[in-house]
Structure formats: C-alpha cells, structure tokens
Scaffold this motif. Structure first.
Motif, PDB file in Angstrom:
ATOM      1  N   ALA A  84     -64.455 -47.822 -32.370  1.00  0.00           N
ATOM      2  CA  ALA A  84     -63.884 -46.339 -32.519  1.00  0.00           C
ATOM      3  C   ALA A  84     -65.080 -45.726 -33.510  1.00  0.00           C
ATOM      4  O   ALA A  84     -65.339 -44.316 -33.227  1.00  0.00           O
ATOM      5  CB  ALA A  84     -62.677 -46.306 -33.338  1.00  0.00           C
TER       6      ALA A  84
ATOM      7  N   GLY B 114     -64.652 -53.553 -25.550  1.00  0.00           N
ATOM      8  CA  GLY B 114     -64.482 -51.940 -25.282  1.00  0.00           C
ATOM      9  C   GLY B 114     -63.495 -51.860 -24.038  1.00  0.00           C
ATOM     10  O   GLY B 114     -62.890 -50.669 -24.223  1.00  0.00           O
TER      11      GLY B 114
ATOM     12  N   GLU C  10     -57.780 -46.454 -29.482  1.00  0.00           N
ATOM     13  CA  GLU C  10     -57.650 -46.764 -28.163  1.00  0.00           C
ATOM     14  C   GLU C  10     -58.296 -45.948 -27.310  1.00  0.00           C
ATOM     15  O   GLU C  10     -58.327 -45.755 -26.058  1.00  0.00           O
ATOM     16  CB  GLU C  10     -56.663 -47.340 -27.690  1.00  0.00           C
ATOM     17  CG  GLU C  10     -56.317 -48.919 -27.773  1.00  0.00           C
ATOM     18  CD  GLU C  10     -54.897 -49.325 -27.144  1.00  0.00           C
ATOM     19  OE1 GLU C  10     -54.652 -48.946 -26.230  1.00  0.00           O
ATOM     20  OE2 GLU C  10     -54.455 -50.246 -27.944  1.00  0.00           O
TER      21      GLU C  10
ATOM     22  N   PHE D 168     -73.752 -35.404 -30.383  1.00  0.00           N
ATOM     23  CA  PHE D 168     -73.213 -36.489 -31.241  1.00  0.00           C
ATOM     24  C   PHE D 168     -74.339 -36.497 -32.232  1.00  0.00           C
ATOM     25  O   PHE D 168     -75.261 -35.717 -32.444  1.00  0.00           O
ATOM     26  CB  PHE D 168     -72.926 -37.734 -30.424  1.00  0.00           C
ATOM     27  CG  PHE D 168     -71.556 -37.641 -29.619  1.00  0.00           C
ATOM     28  CD1 PHE D 168     -70.502 -37.826 -30.568  1.00  0.00           C
ATOM     29  CD2 PHE D 168     -71.475 -37.500 -28.654  1.00  0.00           C
ATOM     30  CE1 PHE D 168     -69.167 -37.479 -29.922  1.00  0.00           C
ATOM     31  CE2 PHE D 168     -70.112 -37.132 -27.805  1.00  0.00           C
ATOM     32  CZ  PHE D 168     -69.148 -37.530 -28.826  1.00  0.00           C
TER      33      PHE D 168
ATOM     34  N   GLY E 205     -68.023 -44.559 -31.320  1.00  0.00           N
ATOM     35  CA  GLY E 205     -67.553 -43.515 -30.307  1.00  0.00           C
ATOM     36  C   GLY E 205     -67.504 -41.973 -31.304  1.00  0.00           C
ATOM     37  O   GLY E 205     -68.114 -41.248 -30.678  1.00  0.00           O
ATOM     38  N   ASP E 206     -67.146 -42.204 -32.361  1.00  0.00           N
ATOM     39  CA  ASP E 206     -67.142 -40.913 -33.053  1.00  0.00           C
ATOM     40  C   ASP E 206     -68.511 -40.493 -33.422  1.00  0.00           C
ATOM     41  O   ASP E 206     -68.701 -39.237 -33.359  1.00  0.00           O
ATOM     42  CB  ASP E 206     -66.336 -41.224 -34.377  1.00  0.00           C
ATOM     43  CG  ASP E 206     -64.844 -41.179 -34.344  1.00  0.00           C
ATOM     44  OD1 ASP E 206     -64.240 -40.809 -33.261  1.00  0.00           O
ATOM     45  OD2 ASP E 206     -64.279 -41.678 -35.333  1.00  0.00           O
ATOM     46  N   LEU E 207     -69.399 -41.421 -33.918  1.00  0.00           N
ATOM     47  CA  LEU E 207     -70.680 -40.993 -34.029  1.00  0.00           C
ATOM     48  C   LEU E 207     -71.622 -40.575 -32.924  1.00  0.00           C
ATOM     49  O   LEU E 207     -72.198 -39.837 -32.972  1.00  0.00           O
ATOM     50  CB  LEU E 207     -71.381 -42.302 -34.897  1.00  0.00           C
ATOM     51  CG  LEU E 207     -71.004 -42.357 -36.286  1.00  0.00           C
ATOM     52  CD1 LEU E 207     -71.550 -43.724 -36.888  1.00  0.00           C
ATOM     53  CD2 LEU E 207     -71.163 -41.069 -37.403  1.00  0.00           C
ATOM     54  N   LEU E 208     -71.321 -41.531 -31.981  1.00  0.00           N
ATOM     55  CA  LEU E 208     -72.394 -41.387 -30.613  1.00  0.00           C
ATOM     56  C   LEU E 208     -71.903 -41.203 -29.440  1.00  0.00           C
ATOM     57  O   LEU E 208     -72.675 -41.063 -28.485  1.00  0.00           O
ATOM     58  CB  LEU E 208     -73.095 -42.907 -30.828  1.00  0.00           C
ATOM     59  CG  LEU E 208     -73.718 -43.386 -32.119  1.00  0.00           C
ATOM     60  CD1 LEU E 208     -74.131 -44.670 -32.045  1.00  0.00           C
ATOM     61  CD2 LEU E 208     -74.962 -42.584 -32.192  1.00  0.00           C
ATOM     62  N   GLY E 209     -70.361 -41.105 -29.555  1.00  0.00           N
ATOM     63  CA  GLY E 209     -69.699 -40.640 -28.035  1.00  0.00           C
ATOM     64  C   GLY E 209     -70.430 -41.634 -26.932  1.00  0.00           C
ATOM     65  O   GLY E 209     -70.302 -42.715 -26.923  1.00  0.00           O
TER      66      GLY E 209
ATOM     67  N   LEU F  52     -63.042 -53.561 -33.336  1.00  0.00           N
ATOM     68  CA  LEU F  52     -62.432 -52.584 -32.781  1.00  0.00           C
ATOM     69  C   LEU F  52     -62.362 -51.143 -33.580  1.00  0.00           C
ATOM     70  O   LEU F  52     -62.806 -50.092 -33.044  1.00  0.00           O
ATOM     71  CB  LEU F  52     -60.682 -52.698 -32.617  1.00  0.00           C
ATOM     72  CG  LEU F  52     -60.447 -53.806 -31.609  1.00  0.00           C
ATOM     73  CD1 LEU F  52     -58.980 -53.863 -31.352  1.00  0.00           C
ATOM     74  CD2 LEU F  52     -61.144 -53.489 -30.230  1.00  0.00           C
ATOM     75  N   SER F  53     -62.450 -51.524 -35.083  1.00  0.00           N
ATOM     76  CA  SER F  53     -62.753 -50.229 -35.926  1.00  0.00           C
ATOM     77  C   SER F  53     -64.199 -49.813 -35.466  1.00  0.00           C
ATOM     78  O   SER F  53     -64.405 -48.584 -35.760  1.00  0.00           O
ATOM     79  CB  SER F  53     -62.316 -50.643 -37.365  1.00  0.00           C
ATOM     80  OG  SER F  53     -61.102 -50.881 -37.313  1.00  0.00           O
TER      81      SER F  53
ATOM     82  N   VAL G 174     -56.463 -52.353 -25.700  1.00  0.00           N
ATOM     83  CA  VAL G 174     -57.659 -52.665 -26.702  1.00  0.00           C
ATOM     84  C   VAL G 174     -57.079 -52.964 -28.009  1.00  0.00           C
ATOM     85  O   VAL G 174     -57.411 -53.956 -28.527  1.00  0.00           O
ATOM     86  CB  VAL G 174     -58.690 -51.539 -26.609  1.00  0.00           C
ATOM     87  CG1 VAL G 174     -59.764 -51.871 -27.726  1.00  0.00           C
ATOM     88  CG2 VAL G 174     -59.354 -51.324 -25.329  1.00  0.00           C
ATOM     89  N   GLY G 175     -56.089 -52.124 -28.563  1.00  0.00           N
ATOM     90  CA  GLY G 175     -55.392 -52.385 -29.738  1.00  0.00           C
ATOM     91  C   GLY G 175     -54.845 -53.901 -29.913  1.00  0.00           C
ATOM     92  O   GLY G 175     -54.503 -54.125 -31.181  1.00  0.00           O
TER      93      GLY G 175
END
Lengths: 469, 469
Positions: free
Chosen positions: A240, A382, B106, B290, A243-247, A236-237, A353-354
């Motif tokens: 996340a 996801g 999430e 991104f 998502g932060d890097l690659l959207g 899960l980390s 998800v969490g």
C-alpha cells in the motif's frame, strides 16, 4: 448426446479444406503437459483461416460432433484434453499465427489466435511497445488460449489479466457464424460485451480466432529490490505504501517464504543468496518508471519510509540490470525447486488481499490436522494470488501422502471459499475443476452459465465437458 | 406480450414490502433529462434492500410485468424512460445508497447501486483513495446506472471505463434469483464473467444492486498544460510522445477546435482566453504524478520535445492549481456554449484513434453535401471518443434544419461505421439507438445478444424495449 467422428465426416471435411489443414494426431495433443493423464482419440484439424475454422464448426454443428479447441497445449486444468467418449474434432489454431497489423501510436495490435505469446511480445517490442502479459509458458502458449483462459502472470498488478489487455475478438460461434469484433476502440457501448463473455469461457462458447490487443509504452527505466518484511501483514502495508508513493510504477510485488529458499538450498537450482541468513518472509518489488524517476532512488525512499514504520528490517536494491535479473532468478527458480521436491498438492488460489495473512495462518493450522507437511507459500501477493503448495517432510515422498491428497485439497479449498476467495485464480476450470466449481460456485451464477451455454451452444459441441460440465 | 400492472398486483406488493418502498410517481421519473420526450405510466417502487428488489422482480416474473430499472435518471438514450404500452414497474434504486465497506489498503470498496457517483468519489477520498470515474452528471447519476451503462468520462484514458473499475457485482436476475458476485479478487477464473455481461447490458439482463469497485492511490502532484497543435494528426503524435515520456501519468488528453472557443466568445459562459488568438486546434494535457516527478517540469520537457518535432507551436503550462482549474473550465464550458447555440444534431461516437484526423476531414466534407453547418468537434481524443456536434450558421436555428437532422445523423453514423467506429461510445443503446444498433451491429453479435436475452429473461420483463428492442 454427441456423435463420434465418422469416416464419412472425415472424408467430407477433407474434400472441403486444403490438405495442409490435416495432420497426424501425435500423442502430445492428448497429453496433459505434466504427463499426469491423457485423453482418448480425436480428429486433428488445423485450419489456415477464420473461414476454415467456420467450415469445421459448421460441419460439427450439423453432425453433432464435439470440438476441442487447442492452443499451445499448456493449460493445467485439462481444458484442452479430450476425454474418453464420442471421438471429437481437435481444432488446433497452430497455423493461424499471423500478427495481422500493429498500430504503435494507437497502442493496438491484431494477432491471430495461434500466435505464440512470446512472438506477440516480440512484435510489440519491435515497435517500441510493451505487451505485458508474461507467464512461465510464454514460449509455447498461444494468445488464443491465453485469452480463452484469461491468463494472469506476474504483471497483473500493473496491467491486469489477459481480458484487460483485449479490446475485441474475432470468433467462430457454435453455429459456425463469425463474430467480427476486432475493435480497436477504447470506448464502445453498443450492446452486450461478447469479448468478455468469450474471454475466460475456455472455448466452451466459441473459438477465438484473432484478437485486438492493448499495447503500452515501455517504461524508461526499471529497477528492483528485495526487502525483508516482518510478516505477510507488513508485506501488505509495504504494498500500500509503494502504491501511495509510486502509483502504477509498481510492476510486480512478489512474496516469498523461507521455505522456498530452503528448497533451493536443498535441491537447487543454485541461486545467489541475497541475505546472509534466509529471511522468514521477503518481497521482490519491481518498478518500471518514466521520465524523471530513478528507480533505485525511488526504492531507497520506499525502503526508508517502510523502515520508519517498522515494516522492513533489511533490503537490497539492485544496482544494475544484471542484479535485478538475479533477483528475478530467485523468484523464478522456486517453482523448479518445488518440482524437484515433489508436492503433495498445489493450489492456484486467490483471496482478498487483506485476508492473506489470516489465510496463511489458518491454512497452516488446518493442514497440521491432516498430516505432517511443509508448506511453500509464495506468489503475486498484490493480486491476492498465492501459490500455496504442500510438500512432504524430508525423507518422505509425494507417494507417501497419496491417501491425504483429497483431504489436503478439501481443507485448502474450503478455507478459500470461507474467505470469499477463488479456487482458480489463474488456470481456469477446464475439466479438472468442474466438480469444485459446482461445489463452491454461486448457484445463481451457475444457473446463468448453464442457460447461456444452452442458448449459444444448444447441441453442446463446444469443448464438451469443460467449464459447465 | 407483457401485462400491465393491475390493482391486484399493486395490492399484493404493498402487502409484502414496507410502506417506505412506495412513493408517488412524479413526472421526473418519466421525462428524458433534456426534456425532449416523456414516457407513459408506471408503478414506482424503491426497494430498501437486495431482498426487496428480488421480491419485486419475482412478482413481476410471475405476473409477466415489465420492469424499468431507474438510477439517477441522467441517461441520454432513453434507457430509463418507459414507453407507452403495458404499464411497467419503475424500480428505483434511490433508497439503496450505502457504502457497505471500504478496504483502503486493498483499494476496494463495496457500494450499493443507488449511491450517487459523487458520494462514491467522496467515500474514496475520505480514506485517501481515488475512485476515478468522473463525468458531467456525477452529482446525480447513481453508480448502478453508471455500471449498467458502462459510463466513460474524462479519465478513461488512464483508468478505463466503468467496467474496468468494477471487480464484481451483486444483482437480481430476471427470475428473481440473487447473483452474489461481490468479489474483491483481482484474479478469479471460475467460469463465465457475469460481471462484464451485466455491466453495459443497461438493465436488460438483471438489476445491479451493489458492486465492488476498484480504488487507486491518489496522484501526489497534478499539473496541466494547454498546447496549440498543428492539426489533429499532430495531436495524436503528441499523445503518443506523452505516453512514451510519462506513461500512465497522463490522466486526460482533450482535443478542442477553435469552433468551441468561438462559441464561448459568442454566447458564453465567459472564460479566460489562454492564447491571444484562438488557435485552430489545441489540447489540454492533464498529469497526475507520483514521488519524484514535478508535473510542470514534465510538461515543459514534453513541450520541448514536441516543439522539436514540429507538433506544437505554442503552449501554457499551469503554474498553480488555480490555473490548472482555469484550463479545465474552458474545456468544461464548451458543452454549455453548445447548448446555448443549439445543435442540429450531436453525436457520441468513437473511431480508432489513428483514424480521427481522417474522420474529421471526411466528416466535414460529407456534411457540406447535406447543408451549411458549423461543426464543433472536441473530446477525449486519447480514447478515440469525439463529441461531434453539428450546428446552424449564425442567424439560423436548430428549427431551420429540422428536416436535415435525419440526413446528418445518417452521414455521421455511416462514416463511423465505415471506419470501424462506434455509434455509441459512452451513452449506450437505450431505446433511442436500437434501430442504429440493428443497422450497424455485427449480425453474429446481434444474434448472440438475442439468444442470451431470451435465455436469461425468457419473458422479456427486464427493461423491455431497451438494447435488444
């Protein structure tokens, strides 16, 4: 109470519809796709147009005859299987398969409900567009059924469920009226959203006859990696971080447990092992990128940052489209290996998800109280959507655990409910899960559903017995 | 028929709810935000919890008293303005403003209905996430109202309308029961989708008290460009090209006509002119990218490919965040310039994206038959959503055309309907557009809406007179 189809009813409709609309009722229209059970009888009609669907529905409304809407017949919860009882009309959309129109620059297509999902994908592909709904049965499922059941699949993470891919529907309502809602509009705030009410209603409020569908630009470059993660929490980390890097370039993010790889080794199908020793947990990360982004480089960056945070311990990045496909073959072979082993019970569930790591831990503990099982847990992490399947130990069979199946289901569903999850993430309620919906559903929601059903379908002719029971 | 609030009704509720729930009815609760008209009377209650909302609704259901749900009061179609007639309860969500919980990994948040939209954005920002709903009134609009009206705004192209940002709702239904649907699930196929029925129902089927909202990773780099396009058709081709190259990294795509720039020059506010001569048509392209993508480079590539296809003749790419903001100031100053000029009639409409050029051409021709006007047409062209506003010529005023306003509206709405568009793209139906909805709406949809309203709200207490009339 509904009435059975009579000879007079048959004769009346045969006089009003073209001969092509009538076909013999072969057993496949009555059988659950895995062959687990079969329905009773039915009068099969395959209308050739929305007007003909309306004529059939009007006749049924007048006569108080039930209607089972029938798409590709691939549903797994019995939504398309007539029960014993008054003989209904089985209304198949198989002759309404046209792609009515495509607007590539608008990213919109209008397809009839009977179009096979893969043909909808192909029609998008032909104009350099993507229709992203993708699932195992796409070669025989029909788009009307996909919408009626709000189908999911592997690309939900990026593109949403079937309902999110639908701009509007044309449908025949239970009184025989035609709802003309084939909107191509992205913004339209004019009253209650009938599209979203009919999508996911599994044919219990009307029959979708056509839909306007959202298309997307095709990614310019695709790539994939398998990464060994410490545990589900690390997965899960990693998600996340991706998502932060690659959207939204992350198209899919699939978790796999070693049990699935062990099953593949035990019973096949044979696949290329990506790591020397099968890892306890791994994920398949799939990317679809646009101008200026190289997927392999992006995955390398992701792996490096994840390694720094101690989320991943090993990984392989696909160096070719062939290798990317090989990765997917592993993921897609697991259900077949599962079938060969033979599950005691399978569950189409989701949790927030969490809570996935906690669910996996507690699920294993709770099932150990019921019996001695192997658990293969994998899926669209996801989306919080796990295929949580329970198997016998080697040397035992599904039949040996027959008496425990009810308890297994109950343990899994109780835990899902306790964690604010869903007892049907992708497949719907159909007829198989009506009891579960009543048991676990919110009382105010159930009351509202019954009120809406009674208001729109006062005689209860639309897919009787499904969803609202 | 509904009953007016009585002294006994007031006393009864005052005995059951804390004193803090009662406040003086100041005129702002009764006035349309532009001051165009005002409602009658009302008994203002601001409950502090979902339980208190349920208590008020139950009391109203028993007494047959109408309820006007009240969010930020920013709606533009009178959905929050009580009409003359039986005195209703005005139920304000202003005291339910909590962000109940945030799950950054999430990408989910639960907010109460009274939370101001900008505070929802801020709460997402605080955990490095984006809540993308963004619109002019975000400093005073409340998220419950945004959901009830399915608000749109500038980021719909990329992230969808308010309904697409909502995973589930908690709501009080017209019988006082509490729908507990604060799902954090991405996949959940268990019966009719009550969330999508309540979102966009403008408080006519229940009162949303809290919602689970989707959050997104923040783009790592943003950029913008102004490009001069040949005509609206070229703008659409440019939009399709941008999608092919950049996918969902295109956050906004706004079309502007020279008329807006002329208004800015005529009456202000003063803005920095981006081109020496104001172009006939230009677009503002906004990107959020991104890892690995430089927005300015991506926009240069887009411009080069568009120039090769003869879609664009000039362009400026923002070289700094300040310059990007300057571009947006131009776009966002146009509504203020419009207000200073004073429109004869404004229209919140949408048409299928591909029909925009035809709509603009035919709209101008048709209005020339009604009178001598200036038309400022601009907006979210990627959504097919135009702000199509009709103004007097210099030296004339809104008052000079009073007698033509009805004809102008009729011409615009008739053309929209002919082109399968929407007479309310963003603002909803409220009380102002009930007549238009009945005139232009699909008969089967209208009948279904009335049936649903009668089933869920048999006494008609929920926002009486709104949406379904």
């Amino acid at each position: 109470m509904l009435n059975s189809v009579t000879d007079a009813f048959r004769a009346d409709l045969k006089a009003r519809l073209p001969a092509a609309a009538f076909r013999d009722l072969t057993p496949n229209y009555l059988e659950e796709p895995r062959g687990r059970y079969a329905g009773g009888d039915g009068f099969l009609i395959a209308p050739g147009s929305t007007q003909e669907v309306a004529a059939v529905v009007s006749a049924c409304a007048s006569a108080g005859v039930g209607i089972i809407p029938y798409g590709g017949g691939t549903g797994l919860v019995g939504g398309q299987i007539a029960e014993d009882g008054p003989v209904p009309v089985i209304l198949s959309l198989e002759r309404m398969t046209a792609i009515r129109e495509v607007w590539p620059d608008e990213n919109v297509m209008v397809a009839e409900a009977g179009a096979i999902l893969s043909s909808v994908q192909d029609a998008a592909d032909a104009v350099n567009r993507l229709f992203p709904l993708s699932l195992a049965s796409e070669g025989s499922a029909r788009i009307g059924g996909n919408l009626a059941t709000n189908a999911g699949g592997v690309n939900v993470l990026r593109y949403g469920n079937a309902r999110d891919l639908c701009l509007g529907v044309e449908a025949v309502l239970p009184d025989g009226s035609i709802l003309r809602g084939l909107s191509r509009l992205k913004k339209n705030n004019t009253g209650y959203d009938m599209r979203h009410l009919l999508v996911g209603a599994e044919g219990s409020l009307g029959i979708i006859t056509a839909a306007s569908l959202r298309l997307f630009p095709k990614p310019q470059a695709e790539g994939a990696a398998l990464m060994v993660v410490r545990d589900p929490e690390a997965a899960l980390s990693l998600l996340a971080l991706a998502g932060d890097l690659l959207g939204s370039q992350v198209s899919a993010f699939e978790l796999m447990h070693r049990q699935g790889l062990d099953f593949l080794a035990e019973v096949g199908p044979e696949v290329r092992a990506p790591f020397e020793a099968p890892p306890e947990w791994m994920v398949l990360v799939d990317l679809g990128c646009f101008a200026g982004v190289d997927p392999a480089e992006a995955l390398e960056q992701l792996f490096a940052e994840a390694a720094e945070r101690d989320l991943v311990s090993d990984g392989v990045i696909a160096q070719s489209e062939q290798q990317r496909r090989d990765f997917w073959v592993i993921r897609e072979s697991i259900p077949e290996a599962n079938r060969r082993i033979g599950s005691v019970s399978s569950h189409d569930i989701s949790v927030p998800v969490g809570r996935i790591p906690d669910f996996i831990a507690r699920g294993g503990q709770a099932l150990a109280q019921v019996g001695d099982f192997r658990i293969n847990c994998f899926g669209h992490v996801g989306d919080g959507n796990l295929h949580y399947n329970v198997f016998p130990q080697p040397g035992k069979t599904r039949a040996d655990h027959e008496h425990q199946r009810g308890a297994v289901k109950r343990v899994v569903h109780d835990l899902v409910a306790e964690m604010d999850g869903s007892i049907s993430a992708e497949h719907g309620i159909g007829r198989l899960k009506v009891y579960d919906l009543n048991r676990y559903g919110d009382p105010a929601k159930l009351a509202a559903m019954r009120a809406i059903k009674a208001a729109l379908d006062p005689k209860g002719i639309m897919n009787p017995g499904a969803v609202v029971g």
